[in-house]
Design a protein around this motif. Structure first.
Motif, mmCIF file in Angstrom:
data_model
loop_
_atom_site.group_PDB
_atom_site.id
_atom_site.type_symbol
_atom_site.label_atom_id
_atom_site.label_comp_id
_atom_site.label_asym_id
_atom_site.label_seq_id
_atom_site.Cartn_x
_atom_site.Cartn_y
_atom_site.Cartn_z
ATOM 1 N N ILE A 1 -45.770 -51.585 99.660
ATOM 2 C CA ILE A 1 -46.209 -52.822 99.204
ATOM 3 C C ILE A 1 -45.335 -53.171 98.143
ATOM 4 C CG2 ILE A 1 -48.109 -53.506 97.713
ATOM 5 C CD1 ILE A 1 -49.666 -50.946 98.433
ATOM 6 N N PHE A 2 -44.642 -52.236 97.438
ATOM 7 C CA PHE A 2 -43.458 -52.855 96.267
ATOM 8 C C PHE A 2 -42.175 -52.153 96.660
ATOM 9 C CE2 PHE A 2 -47.701 -52.663 94.355
ATOM 10 C CZ PHE A 2 -47.983 -53.956 94.127
ATOM 11 N N PRO A 3 -41.337 -52.534 97.812
ATOM 12 C CA PRO A 3 -40.298 -51.678 98.045
ATOM 13 C C PRO A 3 -39.209 -51.738 97.134
ATOM 14 C CG PRO A 3 -40.321 -54.076 99.117
ATOM 15 C CD PRO A 3 -41.642 -53.583 98.631
ATOM 16 N N GLY A 4 -39.058 -52.286 96.060
ATOM 17 C CA GLY A 4 -38.153 -52.286 95.198
ATOM 18 C C GLY A 4 -38.035 -51.283 94.145
ATOM 19 N N ILE A 5 -39.347 -50.715 93.942
ATOM 20 C CA ILE A 5 -39.664 -49.825 92.905
ATOM 21 C C ILE A 5 -38.782 -48.333 92.961
ATOM 22 C CG2 ILE A 5 -41.361 -48.235 91.593
ATOM 23 C CD1 ILE A 5 -43.242 -50.426 91.744
ATOM 24 N N ALA A 6 -38.697 -48.021 94.105
ATOM 25 C CA ALA A 6 -38.057 -46.401 94.137
ATOM 26 C C ALA A 6 -36.567 -46.671 94.073
ATOM 27 C CB ALA A 6 -38.229 -46.122 95.733
ATOM 28 N N SER A 7 -35.869 -47.698 94.250
ATOM 29 C CA SER A 7 -34.506 -47.970 94.110
ATOM 30 C C SER A 7 -34.105 -48.836 92.843
ATOM 31 C CB SER A 7 -34.038 -48.549 95.260
ATOM 32 O OG SER A 7 -34.313 -49.764 95.580
ATOM 33 N N PHE A 8 -35.273 -49.192 92.191
ATOM 34 C CA PHE A 8 -34.887 -49.966 90.912
ATOM 35 C C PHE A 8 -34.006 -49.234 89.833
ATOM 36 C CE2 PHE A 8 -36.073 -51.645 86.634
ATOM 37 C CZ PHE A 8 -35.857 -52.984 87.135
ATOM 38 N N TYR B 1 -40.939 -46.282 85.252
ATOM 39 C CA TYR B 1 -41.930 -45.307 85.351
ATOM 40 C C TYR B 1 -42.671 -45.163 86.767
ATOM 41 C CZ TYR B 1 -41.204 -44.042 80.438
ATOM 42 O OH TYR B 1 -40.558 -43.642 79.276
ATOM 43 N N GLY B 2 -42.531 -46.077 87.562
ATOM 44 C CA GLY B 2 -42.981 -45.960 89.019
ATOM 45 C C GLY B 2 -44.402 -46.758 88.987
ATOM 46 N N VAL B 3 -44.327 -47.777 87.856
ATOM 47 C CA VAL B 3 -45.889 -48.594 88.013
ATOM 48 C C VAL B 3 -45.493 -49.963 88.445
ATOM 49 C CG1 VAL B 3 -47.829 -49.205 86.568
ATOM 50 C CG2 VAL B 3 -46.501 -46.993 86.114
ATOM 51 N N PRO B 4 -46.208 -50.312 89.373
ATOM 52 C CA PRO B 4 -46.101 -51.877 89.717
ATOM 53 C C PRO B 4 -46.488 -52.804 88.616
ATOM 54 C CG PRO B 4 -47.124 -50.586 91.463
ATOM 55 C CD PRO B 4 -47.132 -49.862 90.120
ATOM 56 N N ILE C 1 -57.276 -52.579 97.868
ATOM 57 C CA ILE C 1 -56.465 -51.456 98.246
ATOM 58 C C ILE C 1 -56.989 -50.157 97.997
ATOM 59 C CG2 ILE C 1 -53.988 -50.639 98.503
ATOM 60 C CD1 ILE C 1 -53.098 -53.259 97.824
ATOM 61 N N GLY C 2 -57.488 -50.194 96.659
ATOM 62 C CA GLY C 2 -57.906 -48.776 95.966
ATOM 63 C C GLY C 2 -56.973 -47.852 95.736
ATOM 64 N N GLN C 3 -57.307 -47.340 94.637
ATOM 65 C CA GLN C 3 -56.481 -46.573 93.878
ATOM 66 C C GLN C 3 -55.518 -45.295 94.617
ATOM 67 O OE1 GLN C 3 -58.265 -43.816 90.910
ATOM 68 N NE2 GLN C 3 -56.618 -44.371 89.306
ATOM 69 N N THR C 4 -56.245 -44.697 95.398
ATOM 70 C CA THR C 4 -55.570 -43.698 96.318
ATOM 71 C C THR C 4 -54.540 -44.450 97.272
ATOM 72 O OG1 THR C 4 -57.287 -42.069 96.244
ATOM 73 C CG2 THR C 4 -55.941 -41.860 97.926
ATOM 74 N N ALA C 5 -54.922 -45.536 98.095
ATOM 75 C CA ALA C 5 -53.856 -45.973 98.888
ATOM 76 C C ALA C 5 -52.822 -46.735 97.983
ATOM 77 C CB ALA C 5 -54.769 -46.900 99.769
ATOM 78 N N TRP C 6 -53.199 -47.211 96.933
ATOM 79 C CA TRP C 6 -51.943 -47.998 96.095
ATOM 80 C C TRP C 6 -51.184 -47.140 95.851
ATOM 81 C CZ3 TRP C 6 -51.743 -53.060 93.958
ATOM 82 C CH2 TRP C 6 -51.031 -53.189 92.760
ATOM 83 N N GLN D 1 -38.523 -56.898 93.791
ATOM 84 C CA GLN D 1 -39.730 -56.702 94.464
ATOM 85 C C GLN D 1 -40.292 -55.402 93.945
ATOM 86 O OE1 GLN D 1 -39.206 -56.971 99.039
ATOM 87 N NE2 GLN D 1 -37.253 -57.019 98.388
ATOM 88 N N THR D 2 -40.629 -55.565 92.674
ATOM 89 C CA THR D 2 -41.327 -54.535 91.986
ATOM 90 C C THR D 2 -42.677 -54.810 91.367
ATOM 91 O OG1 THR D 2 -40.555 -55.528 89.859
ATOM 92 C CG2 THR D 2 -39.146 -53.644 90.686
ATOM 93 N N GLY D 3 -43.099 -56.033 92.044
ATOM 94 C CA GLY D 3 -44.875 -56.394 91.773
ATOM 95 C C GLY D 3 -45.005 -57.644 92.467
#
Length: 411
Positions: free
Chosen positions: A381-388, A326-329, A369-374, A346-348
């Motif tokens: 920050i979490f390079p494995g999420i997009a390709s998980f 779902y794209g959530v760290p 970090i802040g919600q927007t920048a997060w 690298q998902t969190g």
């Protein structure tokens, strides 16, 4: 291939992770094989009486009589201590009739028994399978064959070995070497724990993480989410509200945050009444929302980060797979199999729950970090999420499983 999928609890009964996996497995394997689900039933139970039924999708379910005071369910029993102790003793002595089970297996002539969730049906299942000369593939998702509570967690600490009463209750099971059996573990941490205790040490072992949810199970509108949806930074928790799950650690960490007034914590899940009351007291007026039992998507839709604060050696939570889909760290502990997903993919972020400030520091880091920048910088920050690869299709889960099952049937 004619397969008997064993799941002591099965739909439409209440589901936990093991029950969900058993149901998904029955649906998927039933498309290519002759599948029957073997579960437990109790006379007078409105949801799960003994006998044969057909569920949606044509799944055949046979429930054998469970000779104990109540059926096992994923949620902890609310029965008193003496009743629970009596229940475990009766289960260890044999609350499932081996003769009835053997006759069922002999009549059906299965090619393979695929035991997804069977701790309370042992060792009757192993005895009956040997008598009927049917090979077994055992899929382990917890420590149920070592510990009747399934968690190997007691008095606020993890057990490296079964304690005295657990040793007595599981003695017949632990004496089995696993020779000729195939065993699948949901994490390498779980596999190691069994081998360290010399249980099933001669079996043919495999490790398969819980990536068995089909793409159509997920809410497509949330898959690969890339932006915030809540007005303030929101931490989310999904699961049982209990001590071994680390929920009190999570609430204390959140309450102690200097920025907690500009953030929110969602707690979603059931628990014993006394545990829920205790957790609510700990929140001490902070913005902590107890949702009770809800659809997981209700949390994934709102949360900016999912916390998995387990204190017990959790083999592998399904949350660790669902959240990055779902794209959530995820922020989780280094216990059990969690690091095999969080760090390896690298998902969190992972932390040691024995370090008092560790969770608070990571939550504070997220807020800084802040919600927007997060969300804008999530992939850095979490390079494995997009390709998980967290779905059955992406990981080829069922193709790999079928290869294991086919080989197991020939052993």
């Amino acid at each position: 291939m004619k397969i008997c999928i064993v799941s002591q609890t099965f739909a439409p009964q209440e589901e936990g992770g093991a029950e969900i996996s058993a149901r998904l497995g029955a649906m998927e394997l039933g498309q290519r094989h002759d599948v029957t689900v073997l579960a437990l039933g109790k006379e007078g139970d409105a949801v799960a009486p003994p006998g044969e039924t057909r569920l949606r999708g044509g799944i055949r379910v046979m429930r054998l009589a469970w000779n104990n005071s109540y059926l096992p369910l994923p949620r902890k029993s609310s029965a008193g201590f003496l009743r629970r102790a009596s229940w475990h003793l009766r289960t260890a002595m044999g609350a499932l009739c081996p003769e009835q089970l053997t006759q069922f297996l002999l009549k059906e002539k299965f090619d393979l028994i695929y035991a997804q969730n069977s701790a309370y049906m042992q060792p009757a299942l192993f005895i009956a399978a040997r008598t009927a000369n049917i090979p077994i593939c055992l899929h382990l998702r917890d420590y149920g064959l070592l510990c009747p509570k399934t968690s190997m967690y007691r008095n606020g600490d993890n057990c490296e070995q079964p304690c005295l009463d657990c040793s007595i209750l599981t003695k017949r099971m632990r004496e089995r070497s696993g020779a000729g059996m195939t065993v699948i573990a949901v994490s390498d941490a779980l596999r190691r724990r069994f081998l360290e205790n010399s249980v099933l040490q001669d079996a043919n072992w495999h490790v398969m993480h819980n990536t068995n949810s089909n793409e159509n199970i997920f809410d497509r509108s949330l898959v690969g989410r890339r932006k915030a949806s809540a007005p303030v930074f929101t931490f989310g928790y999904l699961g049982a509200v209990s001590e071994e799950k680390g929920v009190s650690d999570l609430i204390r960490a959140f309450v102690s945050l200097a920025h907690s007034k500009n953030a929110k914590l969602i707690i979603a899940g059931r628990g014993r009444d006394r545990d829920v009351v205790k957790m609510k007291r700990l929140s001490n007026g902070a913005p902590v929302e107890f949702k009770g039992f809800v659809r997981p998507e209700d949390v994934y839709r709102e949360a900016d980060a999912i916390i998995v604060p387990s204190r017990w050696q959790e083999p592998q939570s399904r949350i660790l797979v669902e959240a990055p889909v779902y794209g959530v760290p995820v922020i989780g502990t280094t216990r059990g199999g969690s690091t095999e997903i969080i760090r390896d993919h690298q998902t969190g972020w992972a932390y040691d729950p024995d370090k008092p400030q560790a969770l608070k520091d990571l939550m504070a880091k997220a807020l800084s970090i802040g919600q927007t920048a997060w969300w804008e910088n999530r992939d850095e920050i979490f390079p494995g999420i997009a390709s998980f690869k967290g779905t059955a299709e992406q990981s080829n889960y069922y193709q790999r499983l079928e290869q294991i099952l086919l080989k197991a049937a020939m052993r």
